[in-house]
Design an enzyme around this catalytic site. Sequence first.
Site, short mmCIF file in Angstrom:
data_model
loop_
_atom_site.label_atom_id
_atom_site.label_comp_id
_atom_site.label_asym_id
_atom_site.label_seq_id
_atom_site.Cartn_x
_atom_site.Cartn_y
_atom_site.Cartn_z
N GLU A 232 -10.98 14.82 25.25
CA GLU A 232 -10.63 13.68 24.40
C GLU A 232 -9.17 13.21 24.57
OE1 GLU A 232 -13.52 13.79 20.76
OE2 GLU A 232 -12.05 15.39 20.51
N GLU B 233 -12.51 12.08 28.64
CA GLU B 233 -13.36 13.19 29.05
C GLU B 233 -13.55 14.12 27.86
OE1 GLU B 233 -10.73 16.29 29.73
OE2 GLU B 233 -10.27 14.74 28.25
N TRP C 220 -5.61 24.22 11.72
CA TRP C 220 -4.27 24.47 11.20
C TRP C 220 -4.12 23.82 9.83
CZ3 TRP C 220 -5.01 23.05 16.39
CH2 TRP C 220 -4.85 24.10 17.30
#
Length: 806
Positions: free
Chosen positions: A453, A450, A335
């Site tokens: 993140e 995990e 973005w």
Amino acid sequence: MSAPPLPGDPRTAAFGRPGVPGTWAPAAKQGVGTAVGVASPVWFTLAEGIVTEVYYPRVDVPNTRDLQWLALLPGGEVVEERRDMDATVTRPDPDALFYHVTTADRQGRFQIEKRIVTDPDRPSVAMRVRFRPGTGFAGAAGAAPPERSAAAVRLFVLLAPHLFGHSAGNSAQVLTQPDGRTLLVAHRFETWLCLAASHPFARASCGYAGVSDGWTDLHVHGDMRWTFHEATDGNVTLMAEMGDGFADHSFTLALGFGTTMAEACSHAVATADAPFRSLEARYRSGWQRWCRGLEDLGAHSGDGGRLFRLSAMTLKAHEDKENPGAHIASLAVPWGEASGDSNAGGYHLVWPRDLYHSATGRLAAGDKEGAVDALRYLFRTQRADGAWPQNFWVFGEPYWRGLQLDELAFPILLAWQCRRAGVLPFNPYPTLVVPAAHAVARLGPVTQEERWEENGGYSPSTLASSIASLVCAAEMAADNDDPFARQYFLEVADAWAASLEDWTYTTVGAIPPAFKEYYERVVEPAHVGGLRGALTVVANQAGRTALPASSIIDGGFLELVRYGIRRPNDPHILKSIAAYDAACRVETPVGPCWHRYNHDGYGQKADGGPYDGTGVGRAWPLLTGERAHYELAAGGDAATLRAAMEGFAGAAGMLPEQVWDSPDLPERGLRLGGPTGSAAPLCWAHAEYIKLLRSQRDGAEFDCPPPVRQRYAAGLPAGAPVIWKFNNKVRQRPASRPLRVEVYGPAAVHWTDDGWATVHHDPMQPRGHGVWTFAFPREAASVRFTFYWHDDQRWEGRDFEVVTAG
């Protein structure tokens, strides 16, 4: 075709410092490119039909936002390439990252054709440009008068420098060489760029973005009235008008870089003046030679191997040239149009997880050298404790400092894959594998974060790669005559494999319409057992929403099959697939795709606006690839899912991180199954596609180490221990499994199994690498214990208890 002379002192400094805050370009790239060789440490990207971020001297350093053309029509109308023209991007050569871009005026009045390469001999981007008049000026009476024809169009080039990864603090100037040639120059610190052309510039200016820049000049005045000589220490832009006769022939625009002004100008001028046909031929031949070394996987694709070759080249193009083996995740800032200098890293960072996928993707494609370079790079960036940072710049400096257990496991798996392929040029066991495997065993089974993140705990996907890495480390220990390490690694792997369902499988779930049994996305240690009241915070939801942990599922459990820990037909896997599909599967015109997890908020907003810390999680094409790998293992339909991945790549061939999964929003440029603004290309997705083709050809999942599948295919080995550690304080164990405690210093265990009526005091046994263990007798029931620390000559000062279930 030039403008009449305008008043103004060319030595005048621009006004309006520092300009408006800068942003990056849109992240949905239509192409990326660089020369194969190291003599050209420059990378370009394309989006919306124009050149966007250009990286130099490393693949993690963007230096521009965009480079585009503006046309000024009689009457003052400004036509901007990016906003007002329709772009067509093609790759005439399937074996080169060479692009032909046509941007066409929507009224048919003209078009601009661009052929884009990098100079193989120097850090310069070269663009061959041809302006072609159209018929859109003609009215009902026939041809338009000369003053209203394409001959009256004036053409301007506009460049937005963001040197060394920042829009702020840039300085720009217009130079005139002794021979009268005009050059556009900018710098920040010791990074310089220069824009030159083989056709003369009629006039040029620099200014501050949004205040005194060329874009503002044309739009406000309908003419180029400002010819500023310099703009210092701000968000600057450069603009030049092409001189008379630019439409009569093709010309070359060159963007050169260097560590001094003289060096950047020398590179830009040399590239601009070089015969473009020769530049293009040498650029393309470098890629063509490289592609000849690839495997032939076209027969297993739906397009004759075109996306396969593009994917392989894309992975190589994301490798740094100063630090061989360093692969970034994407040449994009997610973005970017809504992201400024505060997002210094974007996706142009090294994640060990993404690096593993890029490296094994290259290995699967037949590029063994690329995989070995990645392994060497991981060895160079490994910390003294055996771990790697969450992500880092290509020269090794950490960016985010979280710890993700799978990112310690994947380098071990890469070493094993290189070993299996017979391409290891050095023995990674003592220097990389042993420290990494001990770090996995010491820091696991709970991960700080995990793979998405965001949350920590027991994660099926993290445990899958961790268990597989320990089994592979054990096999390499056997190769290196290290039986004690082999035994230790296998004991830990078996202990974790035997505890997977206890840690991560719920029977009290709540996924509509009525799914209660499945692997959860991630489970905090305090929540083991699927307690209904346990909550998990979803970090990217507005207000950091807390939801029941047992109501959230992701597809990470499929990694248990991919890496050989569970069979495809395991009942836990099958039940989880049904729940996962109900919660996360979406249908698109090109095929199914999946969300990371239900309730995810990392993605384009509901109205199509950019993610800004909250949003709506969208579908990820790489998860279609993961599902295809599962279907291949289960004997299902992987070909349909492979075709879906090819569809997600679209005409440009760039596999995105996320695709839009709602009805089309034309005003936002979003279509169902098309890329969102997150990032394209995503190297992980391209690697997933390559490995899927290779797996289809081989008839087995490329990532799966046979020793892991062999060890767990018939069920878990008997006698797998339950391991108690300070970072994994288990509270109970099955009667069928022995209990072991593990610490990281010399100690004695002081324990009882009858309420301290009988007291035992036993020394712990050294296992090497600072590991000390003690196994309680099998007949011991529930035990209470504490520790005496020899080095400090002190008691732990608290008791711990593990009860025996069943």
